[in-house]
Design a protein around this motif. Structure first.
Motif, mmCIF file in Angstrom:
data_model
loop_
_atom_site.group_PDB
_atom_site.id
_atom_site.type_symbol
_atom_site.label_atom_id
_atom_site.label_comp_id
_atom_site.label_asym_id
_atom_site.label_seq_id
_atom_site.Cartn_x
_atom_site.Cartn_y
_atom_site.Cartn_z
ATOM 1 N N ASP A 1 -8.521 -5.686 1.993
ATOM 2 C CA ASP A 1 -7.489 -4.689 1.657
ATOM 3 C C ASP A 1 -6.805 -5.035 0.342
ATOM 4 N N LEU B 1 2.235 1.784 -3.492
ATOM 5 C CA LEU B 1 1.209 2.320 -4.392
ATOM 6 C C LEU B 1 0.954 3.801 -4.131
ATOM 7 N N LEU C 1 -6.567 -2.817 -3.049
ATOM 8 C CA LEU C 1 -5.254 -2.444 -3.586
ATOM 9 C C LEU C 1 -5.098 -2.891 -5.035
ATOM 10 N N ALA D 1 0.834 -1.199 0.000
ATOM 11 C CA ALA D 1 0.000 0.000 0.000
ATOM 12 C C ALA D 1 0.873 1.254 0.000
ATOM 13 N N LEU E 1 0.679 -8.554 -5.263
ATOM 14 C CA LEU E 1 -0.695 -8.556 -4.748
ATOM 15 C C LEU E 1 -1.427 -9.836 -5.142
#
Length: 325
Positions: free
Chosen positions: A231, A147, A235, A144, A195
């Motif tokens: 989450d 990103l 993401l 996160a 991810l």
């Protein structure tokens, strides 16, 4: 290198291997282990540590499997040191009922961050899955952060591309922008890959019922795993939006380059058109014919110069009036 940690009063403490045994650890981390280190861990814990070649297999059956009561999970994790390009590599989680063993051949900062955080905060690390979920949460938090940093990079790139006033050396600046876009696309691809692998692991953990062959999530661990799943899905949506943004920035940069090349060609075309009539007049009066009445005129030379100036000025004024310049 072997790093071992034990849980003491709900805090993670590093284990001194000189006077303590590996079997006391709740988490053992192997970073680029030697053959002797692998043999020592295997002998102490009674498990078969996967080789580096096994960890790089891309089949799901090679990344998620149970063997001898041990759950093996492999995810691609990003290591992004500040001074060089981000590196991605496999991290294998060998989950036993009472401990976790991680194996990797690069240095993900998320693992170090988790060790530091768990040493300063109360956290229940009673089983190997507790440690695995804590590490996965740290990995998700790190992704996160990456990103978020990439979002700021994309905004800076957009400003550089669409700035109203450009400094000198525009061509070199756009070349640098293209290189930055290439790095952004590479980073986004690595984040998306990481991810996807972590999401696959958590999906497996949350959907697998309790079994005798190896550890499974308990009721108290399920909410944490489901929160991480949510989450991860959000993401991945952000990563997909950033991929679209990178493609848009690339198209915009190439469009700006094409426009500037067209402007250069237009300038050369206008200059050629403006100087074409004067060149024609000069060519006519440069001919060596004997009977040319203007050669005997007193004002013949000024007249020729005036014609050339007027023939150049008229097209230039026409272009200005049409706003082509």
């Amino acid at each position: 290198m072997i790093s071992a940690y034990l849980s003491h009063h709900n805090r993670l403490e590093k284990l001194d291997l000189s006077d303590r045994h590996l079997s006391e650890a709740v988490w053992i981390d192997l970073e680029a282990p030697t053959e002797a280190e692998e043999d020592a861990v295997e002998a102490a814990l009674g498990l078969d540590i996967p080789t580096r070649e096994d960890m790089q297999e891309i089949e799901v059956s090679s990344r998620i499997y149970r063997e001898g009561g041990v759950l093996f999970l492999t995810a691609q994790v990003i290591a992004s040191p500040e001074a060089r390009e981000a590196e991605i590599g496999p991290v294998t989680f060998a989950v036993q009922p009472d401990r976790l063993v991680t194996v990797h051949y690069h240095h993900p900062r998320s693992l170090t961050y988790f060790a530091d955080w768990a040493a300063r905060h109360d956290t229940a690390l009673e089983t190997g899955l507790d440690a695995a979920l804590g590490l996965l949460e740290a990995i998700v938090d790190r992704l996160a952060d990456i990103l978020e940093g990439e979002t700021r990079q994309h905004e800076a790139l957009a400003k550089a591309i669409f700035a109203a006033h450009r400094p000198s050396g525009k061509a070199e600046t756009l070349q640098v922008v293209l290189q930055r876009i290439g790095r952004a696309e590479a980073m986004n691809g690595k984040v998306n890959e990481s991810l996807a692998t972590v999401l696959r692991l958590l999906t497996y953990l949350t959907s697998t019922p309790e079994a005798a062959d190896g550890p499974c999530l308990h009721a108290r661990q399920m909410p944490m795993a489901l929160a991480q799943l949510q989450d991860l899905r959000s993401l991945r949506e952000v990563a997909a939006a950033q991929a679209d943004k990178v493609r848009f920035l690339l198209d915009a940069t190439l469009g700006v380059i094409n426009i500037r090349q067209s402007d250069v060609i237009k300038i050369f075309s206008v200059v050629a058109f403006v100087f074409l009539p004067p060149t024609l007049i000069a060519s006519i009066y440069g001919m060596n014919f004997k009977h040319m009445p203007e050669l005997d005129w007193t004002w013949g030379y000024p007249m020729a110069l005036g014609l050339m100036v007027i023939s150049a000025l008229v097209p230039w004024l026409l272009f200005k009036w049409k706003k082509w310049l």
